[in-house]
Design a protein around this motif. Structure first.
Motif, PDB file in Angstrom:
ATOM      1  N   ILE A  90       0.820  -1.188  -0.001  1.00  0.00           N
ATOM      2  CA  ILE A  90      -0.051   0.063   0.088  1.00  0.00           C
ATOM      3  C   ILE A  90       0.824   1.328   0.100  1.00  0.00           C
ATOM      4  CG2 ILE A  90      -2.035  -1.136   0.987  1.00  0.00           C
ATOM      5  CD1 ILE A  90      -1.257   0.190   3.775  1.00  0.00           C
ATOM      6  N   THR A  91       2.189   1.218   0.587  1.00  0.00           N
ATOM      7  CA  THR A  91       3.127   2.468   0.420  1.00  0.00           C
ATOM      8  C   THR A  91       3.454   2.682  -1.144  1.00  0.00           C
ATOM      9  OG1 THR A  91       3.613   1.983   2.453  1.00  0.00           O
ATOM     10  CG2 THR A  91       4.659   3.622   1.576  1.00  0.00           C
ATOM     11  N   LYS A  92       3.051   3.726  -1.557  1.00  0.00           N
ATOM     12  CA  LYS A  92       3.567   4.099  -3.077  1.00  0.00           C
ATOM     13  C   LYS A  92       4.694   5.139  -2.741  1.00  0.00           C
ATOM     14  CE  LYS A  92      -0.134   2.095  -4.610  1.00  0.00           C
ATOM     15  NZ  LYS A  92      -0.324   0.859  -4.597  1.00  0.00           N
ATOM     16  N   ASN A  93       5.801   4.800  -3.413  1.00  0.00           N
ATOM     17  CA  ASN A  93       6.823   5.863  -3.443  1.00  0.00           C
ATOM     18  C   ASN A  93       7.516   6.087  -2.038  1.00  0.00           C
ATOM     19  OD1 ASN A  93       6.651   5.986  -6.315  1.00  0.00           O
ATOM     20  ND2 ASN A  93       5.080   7.599  -6.058  1.00  0.00           N
ATOM     21  N   PRO A  94       7.821   5.154  -1.083  1.00  0.00           N
ATOM     22  CA  PRO A  94       8.471   5.529   0.056  1.00  0.00           C
ATOM     23  C   PRO A  94       9.733   6.357  -0.134  1.00  0.00           C
ATOM     24  CG  PRO A  94       8.765   3.373  -0.190  1.00  0.00           C
ATOM     25  CD  PRO A  94       8.108   3.777  -1.434  1.00  0.00           C
ATOM     26  N   LYS A  95      10.094   7.350   0.822  1.00  0.00           N
ATOM     27  CA  LYS A  95      11.327   8.062   0.582  1.00  0.00           C
ATOM     28  C   LYS A  95      12.629   7.283   0.504  1.00  0.00           C
ATOM     29  CE  LYS A  95      10.644  12.098   3.222  1.00  0.00           C
ATOM     30  NZ  LYS A  95      10.863  13.031   4.394  1.00  0.00           N
ATOM     31  N   ILE A  96      12.655   6.272   1.280  1.00  0.00           N
ATOM     32  CA  ILE A  96      13.653   5.237   1.029  1.00  0.00           C
ATOM     33  C   ILE A  96      13.114   3.931   0.775  1.00  0.00           C
ATOM     34  CG2 ILE A  96      15.708   4.000   2.097  1.00  0.00           C
ATOM     35  CD1 ILE A  96      15.957   6.473   4.173  1.00  0.00           C
ATOM     36  N   PRO A  97      13.476   3.241  -0.264  1.00  0.00           N
ATOM     37  CA  PRO A  97      12.914   1.916  -0.660  1.00  0.00           C
ATOM     38  C   PRO A  97      12.767   0.947   0.353  1.00  0.00           C
ATOM     39  CG  PRO A  97      14.589   2.418  -2.268  1.00  0.00           C
ATOM     40  CD  PRO A  97      14.669   3.361  -1.116  1.00  0.00           C
ATOM     41  N   PHE A  98      11.745   0.036   0.484  1.00  0.00           N
ATOM     42  CA  PHE A  98      11.712  -1.123   1.429  1.00  0.00           C
ATOM     43  C   PHE A  98      13.040  -1.988   1.209  1.00  0.00           C
ATOM     44  CE2 PHE A  98       7.776  -0.938   3.915  1.00  0.00           C
ATOM     45  CZ  PHE A  98       7.022  -0.078   3.032  1.00  0.00           C
ATOM     46  N   GLY A  99      13.569  -2.344   2.296  1.00  0.00           N
ATOM     47  CA  GLY A  99      14.669  -3.217   2.748  1.00  0.00           C
ATOM     48  C   GLY A  99      15.967  -2.603   2.456  1.00  0.00           C
ATOM     49  N   GLU A 100      15.737  -1.183   2.249  1.00  0.00           N
ATOM     50  CA  GLU A 100      17.054  -0.308   2.270  1.00  0.00           C
ATOM     51  C   GLU A 100      16.942   0.790   3.569  1.00  0.00           C
ATOM     52  OE1 GLU A 100      18.057   1.448  -1.373  1.00  0.00           O
ATOM     53  OE2 GLU A 100      17.546  -0.578  -2.264  1.00  0.00           O
ATOM     54  N   GLY A 101      15.876   0.592   4.444  1.00  0.00           N
ATOM     55  CA  GLY A 101      15.692   1.757   5.553  1.00  0.00           C
ATOM     56  C   GLY A 101      14.610   2.331   5.487  1.00  0.00           C
ATOM     57  N   ALA A 102      13.579   1.793   5.001  1.00  0.00           N
ATOM     58  CA  ALA A 102      12.275   2.350   4.801  1.00  0.00           C
ATOM     59  C   ALA A 102      11.589   2.442   6.224  1.00  0.00           C
ATOM     60  CB  ALA A 102      11.197   1.868   3.812  1.00  0.00           C
ATOM     61  N   VAL A 103      11.066   3.798   6.884  1.00  0.00           N
ATOM     62  CA  VAL A 103      10.737   3.882   8.166  1.00  0.00           C
ATOM     63  C   VAL A 103       9.202   3.330   8.245  1.00  0.00           C
ATOM     64  CG1 VAL A 103      11.754   5.888   8.903  1.00  0.00           C
ATOM     65  CG2 VAL A 103       9.690   6.182   7.776  1.00  0.00           C
ATOM     66  N   GLU A 104       8.636   3.109   7.038  1.00  0.00           N
ATOM     67  CA  GLU A 104       7.372   2.389   6.884  1.00  0.00           C
ATOM     68  C   GLU A 104       7.294   1.019   7.210  1.00  0.00           C
ATOM     69  OE1 GLU A 104       8.650   4.515   4.811  1.00  0.00           O
ATOM     70  OE2 GLU A 104       7.207   5.669   4.152  1.00  0.00           O
ATOM     71  N   GLY A 105       8.685   0.413   6.970  1.00  0.00           N
ATOM     72  CA  GLY A 105       8.785  -0.981   7.310  1.00  0.00           C
ATOM     73  C   GLY A 105       8.866  -1.107   8.833  1.00  0.00           C
ATOM     74  N   ILE A 106       9.523  -0.278   9.453  1.00  0.00           N
ATOM     75  CA  ILE A 106       9.599  -0.334  10.974  1.00  0.00           C
ATOM     76  C   ILE A 106       8.346  -0.015  11.634  1.00  0.00           C
ATOM     77  CG2 ILE A 106      10.683   0.556  13.100  1.00  0.00           C
ATOM     78  CD1 ILE A 106      13.048   1.563  11.510  1.00  0.00           C
ATOM     79  N   VAL A 107       7.577   0.871  11.306  1.00  0.00           N
ATOM     80  CA  VAL A 107       6.317   1.055  11.634  1.00  0.00           C
ATOM     81  C   VAL A 107       5.401   0.008  11.555  1.00  0.00           C
ATOM     82  CG1 VAL A 107       4.091   2.634  10.951  1.00  0.00           C
ATOM     83  CG2 VAL A 107       6.187   3.650  11.120  1.00  0.00           C
ATOM     84  N   ALA A 108       5.267  -0.619  10.295  1.00  0.00           N
ATOM     85  CA  ALA A 108       4.383  -2.112  10.230  1.00  0.00           C
ATOM     86  C   ALA A 108       4.878  -2.903  11.239  1.00  0.00           C
ATOM     87  CB  ALA A 108       4.550  -2.376   8.830  1.00  0.00           C
ATOM     88  N   SER A 109       5.953  -3.443  11.146  1.00  0.00           N
ATOM     89  CA  SER A 109       6.577  -4.412  11.665  1.00  0.00           C
ATOM     90  C   SER A 109       6.663  -4.312  13.578  1.00  0.00           C
ATOM     91  CB  SER A 109       7.763  -4.963  11.382  1.00  0.00           C
ATOM     92  OG  SER A 109       8.643  -4.729  12.478  1.00  0.00           O
ATOM     93  N   GLU A 110       6.564  -3.022  13.892  1.00  0.00           N
ATOM     94  CA  GLU A 110       6.879  -2.983  15.290  1.00  0.00           C
ATOM     95  C   GLU A 110       5.117  -2.833  15.888  1.00  0.00           C
ATOM     96  OE1 GLU A 110       9.127  -3.026  17.788  1.00  0.00           O
ATOM     97  OE2 GLU A 110      10.004  -4.021  16.193  1.00  0.00           O
TER      98      GLU A 110
END
Lengths: 497, 156
Positions: free
Chosen positions: A277-297
């Motif tokens: 659902i995240t279109k165009n994150p500032k940093i790509p997923f797997g390279e330091g996307a904060v959205e990845g940390i938000v979702a997992s935590e």
């Protein structure tokens, strides 16, 4: 709300805080786990007042789940299984020199996730209990079977191995005196086995001692810790991912409520959803996307409240830690189940209150203490491991004050180590040991009740709840058969060919 | 497979020797169900294992560079076994020291634990003598105070 507040006093808050501090260190040091700490706490809090025990354990549980993110971000080793997904973006972000930002996001969204899950528990526990009052012995048997089938599928790449682990756990649970007839089973005239295999030595062995043996076997004694660089972060800026956090928390709560699933599963599903659902994150997923940390935590912490729902209302644990929490209840003479909220409302309120206070302790400790914890988690493993072994011995002995449990702990440690080597997951075995007694007695009660009716099959499987549970269990098992998986993954065009 | 078959044999023999011959009430009904399930799962694993045999031989060639420390595991188990026997067999009187109103007890557990930690740290190649001496003593004293004195938990 007032009943929850009536439990809270200075002593209660202090005990939650003590548990939270312990959870912070235990969860962030790889090699120590929340399951191990909770298992040790069962023995330590045996003589305590139940409310005090629950306050401490909730502190360890809530903050322990979050603090796995600290080592996941700083050394790329998750401190807790539910923080595995946090390493995917947390460590790369820390590598970019933004470790403080990664920890900050992990703290804020763990707080939001935990609070969400506990509020869901508070709101949903009573309706679920009311449904559970209509359960028959066959429904309880099928619910436990569904839990084992689910955990076998989500915790292992090979479903058959997951089920085998569960079956072995059921075998272990049958050792001792039969709960209905009092006949000794598989005791082989060993008097210490008549009481059965206690859950605490099995847990400490499977999670604690087996970890020590695995680290030695893998020669994995080195670890590199990234330095923490402080930077100014605004709360307003960090809270802009609140919609993703709420969505991930809902996923976490639902997955947490499924018996046998838990933090790792919820975190993976939420992470995949975030990517979708995240279109165009500032940093790509797997390279330091904060959205990845938000979702997992947010999802792995929301699992806490979710896992407590079936544990309190159905006496079926949602994950390994709630399996241990279940033993705390039994040790203190309480009976989780549909009548729990009616018969022991003060204990239910103690859990909610302890959890909510632990959420605020998580916020304080995560923002103030976690950034300074890098020195502690860099304790070399060759110093940490011997201390872990001694803690395992103390924990397994303290449960029943007998050295036989220490032998059991070593044996289960060896079994757990061999299981890891051959890719058999330990979680289904733990769940089966906890649920085995309940499955056995409910199965025989169901068969006994049905044998006095005209149509045995109809009386066992003819009720709507039973049909739903049976269907779900069959679907889970069928969907994991390799042939069926291949068929489902083929497109209609390929099938027609 | 061995566990499953053994469980079936054990359950059938025990059932035949028991007073209650009604299967619905029998404590051996559930073990037999679980045993049948184990046998089916074992068969499935054996079949998939045989099919994957060739792939696993090829993969092993790639994994030769990772050397597992089987000897280390065996040594840890041996040292742990000796530690257990020291706790179970050796019986020494408890000596209690009171320092600043805090009492520290020395019994078999404390002495065995100090020796156990020293041996294990030495085996795990902790080289600094200061660490080798102080970590076992301080850890044991802290554990004894925390569990025995403060939390009133019985130690082995």
């Amino acid at each position: 709300m007032l009943e929850i507040l009536s439990i809270v006093d200075i002593r209660f808050i202090m005990l939650v805080f003590v548990g939270s501090v312990a959870g912070l260190f235990v969860g962030s040091i790889p090699g120590l786990s929340v399951s191990m700490a909770t298992a040790l706490l069962v023995s330590i809090t045996y003589t305590w007042n139940t409310t005090d025990a629950l306050a401490t354990i909730m502190g360890v549980y809530v903050v322990g789940v979050f603090s796995g993110a600290v080592s996941a971000i700083l050394i790329n080793i998750p401190g807790a299984p539910s923080s595995v997904v946090t390493t995917l973006d947390g460590y790369p972000l820390a590598h970019r020199g933004e470790s403080h930002k990664a920890l900050f996001y992990a703290t804020i969204y763990s707080f939001i996730g935990s609070l969400f899950g506990l509020i869901a528990l508070w709101l949903l526990a009573k309706p679920v209990s009311n449904i559970a009052l209509k359960f028959t012995p066959m429904d309880y048997f099928l619910l436990a079977l569904f839990g084992l089938a689910t955990v076998g599928s989500v915790t292992s790449k090979n479903y058959t191995k997951g089920l085998m682990s569960a079956a072995l756990g059921l075998t272990v649970s049958m050792i001792g005196l039969d709960p209905i007839m009092g006949t000794p089973r598989m005791t082989f005239n060993v008097s210490d086995l008549q009481a059965g295999i206690a859950i605490v030595p099995a847990l400490v062995g499977l999670f604690g001692f087996s970890e020590v043996l695995s680290v030695i076997y893998d020669n994995n004694l080195e670890q590199v810790v990234l330095q923490l660089t402080k930077m100014k972060l605004s709360v307003k800026e960090s809270l802009k991912h609140w919609k993703l956090a709420l969505y991930s928390s809902s996923i976490g709560t639902v997955i947490g409520a499924l018996p046998g699933a838990g933090g790792p599963v919820a975190a993976f599903i939420s992470y995949n959803e975030a990517k979708r659902i995240t279109k165009n994150p500032k940093i790509p997923f797997g390279e330091g996307a904060v959205e990845g940390i938000v979702a997992s935590e947010s999802s792995n912490n929301a699992c806490i409240g979710g896992a407590l729902i079936p544990m309190l209302t159905l006496a079926v644990p949602g994950d390994a830690v709630t399996a241990i929490l279940l033993s705390v209840f039994y040790v203190h003479g309480l009976k989780p189940g549909p009548m729990f909220i009616k018969e022991s409302p003060e204990m239910f309120n103690a859990i909610i209150a302890g959890g909510i206070i632990a959420c605020f302790a998580l916020l304080v400790l995560g923002l103030l203490v976690a950034p300074k914890i890098s020195k502690v988690i860099s304790v070399p493993k060759n110093i940490l491991l011997p201390i872990v072994v001694v803690l395992c011995v103390i924990g397994s002995f303290a449960c029943n004050n007998r050295l036989f449990d220490v032998i059991l702990m070593f044996m289960f440690g060896l079994i757990g180590f061999l299981m890891r080597r051959f890719d058999y997951p330990a979680a289904p075995m733990v769940l089966a040991i906890v649920l085995g007694g309940m499955m056995d007695s409910n199965f025989r009660r169901a068969v006994s009740l049905a044998s006095s009716t005209d149509n045995m099959l109809l009386s066992m499987f003819g009720r709507p709840i039973t049909i739903v549970l049976l269907t779900l269990t069959i679907l889970i098992i069928l969907s994991n058969i390799p042939m069926v998986k291949k068929l489902l993954s083929k497109t209609p065009l390929e099938i027609n060919k | 497979m061995i566990i499953g078959v053994s469980l079936i044999i054990y359950s059938l023999i025990s059932y035949s020797q028991s007073f209650n011959q009604d299967w619905s009430q029998s404590p051996y009904a559930f073990p037999i169900l679980v045993a049948i399930f184990i046998c089916l799962l074992s068969t499935s694993l054996l079949v998939s294992g045989i099919k994957k045999n060739k792939d696993s031989i090829d993969n092993n060639k790639d994994n030769l560079s990772v050397k597992p420390n089987i000897k280390g595991v065996a040594v840890i188990l041996l040292i742990s076994a000796v530690y257990y026997f020291a706790l179970a067999v050796v019986d020494m009187p408890i000596i209690t020291l009171t320092i600043l109103s805090l009492s520290i007890s020395f019994s078999t557990f404390e002495i065995s634990t100090i020796i156990f930690l020293f041996v294990l740290l030495k085996y795990l190649k902790v080289s600094k003598n200061v660490l080798l001496i102080f970590i076992p003593i301080i850890t044991t004293i802290l554990l004894s105070i925390a569990f025995r004195t403060l939390l009133h938990v019985l130690l082995p």
